[in-house]
Design an enzyme around this catalytic site. Structure first.
Site, PDB file in Angstrom:
ATOM      1  CE  LYS A   1      63.016  24.259  89.282  1.00 47.42           C
ATOM      2  NZ  LYS A   1      61.705  24.924  89.059  1.00 47.42           N
TER       3      LYS A   1
ATOM      4  CB  THR B   1      57.888  19.368 104.285  1.00 45.25           C
ATOM      5  OG1 THR B   1      57.006  20.433 104.690  1.00 45.25           O
ATOM      6  CG2 THR B   1      58.642  19.781 103.039  1.00 45.25           C
TER       7      THR B   1
ATOM      8  CG  ASP C   1      50.461  18.985  80.328  1.00 45.37           C
ATOM      9  OD1 ASP C   1      51.520  19.586  80.611  1.00 45.37           O
ATOM     10  OD2 ASP C   1      50.427  17.793  79.987  1.00 45.37           O
TER      11      ASP C   1
ATOM     12  CE1 TYR D   1      63.960  20.699  90.496  1.00 49.00           C
ATOM     13  CE2 TYR D   1      65.989  21.235  91.673  1.00 49.00           C
ATOM     14  CZ  TYR D   1      64.635  21.411  91.481  1.00 49.00           C
ATOM     15  OH  TYR D   1      63.949  22.299  92.259  1.00 49.00           O
TER      16      TYR D   1
ATOM     17  CG  ASP E   1      48.355  22.260  89.609  1.00 50.28           C
ATOM     18  OD1 ASP E   1      49.146  22.851  90.374  1.00 50.28           O
ATOM     19  OD2 ASP E   1      48.444  21.054  89.326  1.00 50.28           O
TER      20      ASP E   1
END
Length: 262
Positions: free
Chosen positions: A171, A205, A74, A167, A52
């Site tokens: 994808k 969330t 990265d 976006y 990460d």
């Protein structure tokens, strides 16, 4: 008319070890789906390098145990990707599974077709996946094969006006990349598949209001959001020998969201 199943998914009982003896690299592992997959992959017997960009990654993965090693990378930088694979091979001797999970999440409705939009949503979501996939192929072919799992989105299958255009396009490009890898390298033992999540609960969330959450939950035929555990179990299947004849598939894990007419 069937009632919505709003209950949480049933608890998983470990023991099968579907990934016993396998080594996985999971990008974007500091939170959300990446962290859930790192936990479930280890539970199923895998050794995991959890990569990460977030410096809090080591702390986030500490509870998983010694079979999950954090790594700072990265994935937009080729040198970091090469170092990531080199570290996995140094620690575990090989790489059997790559999960391209790291990505920039679409949180706003800005649909401007600008250079800034393009750079924001393609550098990690697509370029990062390309770089990681290339090194995975170079690593796995001499070993006799492996499994590449690209995390896409239901937004790659159909679009809605609240998601940034680029976006969804980025994808969709991940889906196309996956199919091309599946076709070109299948004969050399590499399987490439896409897991396309629908709305799934994560750390992001936790503090969202019901006004934000409820419309997203309603898109599922179950009337609830997915859980990271549910997504991770599908990733385990795609990574394991149970899916040995599954290649080039884009698999929505969205509770039925993507098959709705409206």
């Amino acid at each position: 008319m069937p009632q919505n199943n709003t209950s949480a998914p049933p608890a998983h009982h470990p023991g099968a070890g579907l990934l016993a003896g396998k080594v996985a690299i999971i990008t974007g592992s500091a939170m959300g789906l990446g962290k859930a997959m790192a936990r479930v992959f280890v539970r199923e017997g895998a050794k995991v390098l959890g990569a990460d960009f977030d410096p809090s990654n080591a702390e986030a993965l500490a509870h998983i145990g010694a079979d999950c090693v954090p790594f700072h990378a990265d994935i937009r930088k080729e040198a970091d990707v090469l170092a990531m694979f080199a570290k996995a091979k140094e620690l575990f001797g090989r790489v059997d599974i790559l999960v391209n999970n790291a990505g920039t999440i679409a949180t706003g409705g800005d649909t401007d077709l600008t250079v800034a939009n393009y750079e924001e949503f393609t550098q990690t979501n697509f370029l990062g996946a390309v770089l990681c996939t290339r090194v995975a192929v170079e690593t796995m072919v001499p070993q006799g094969g492996g499994s590449i799992i690209n995390i896409s989105s239901v937004g790659s299958l159909n679009c809605e006006d609240r998601a940034p255009i680029v976006y969804s396009a980025a994808k969709a490009a991940v889906n196309s990349l996956t199919k091309a890898i599946a076709v070109k390298y299948g004969a050399q033992g590499i399987r490439a598949n896409v897991l396309a999540p629908g709305f799934t609960h994560s750390e992001k969330t936790l503090h969202a209001t019901r006004e934000v959450i409820a419309p997203m939950e309603e898109k599922s035929a179950f009337g609830r959001a997915g859980e990271g555990e549910e997504q991770a179990q599908v990733a385990v299947f795609l990574a394991s020998d149970r899916s040995s004849y599954v290649n080039g598939v884009v698999l929505p894990v969205d509770g039925g969201w993507s098959v709705r007419m409206a």
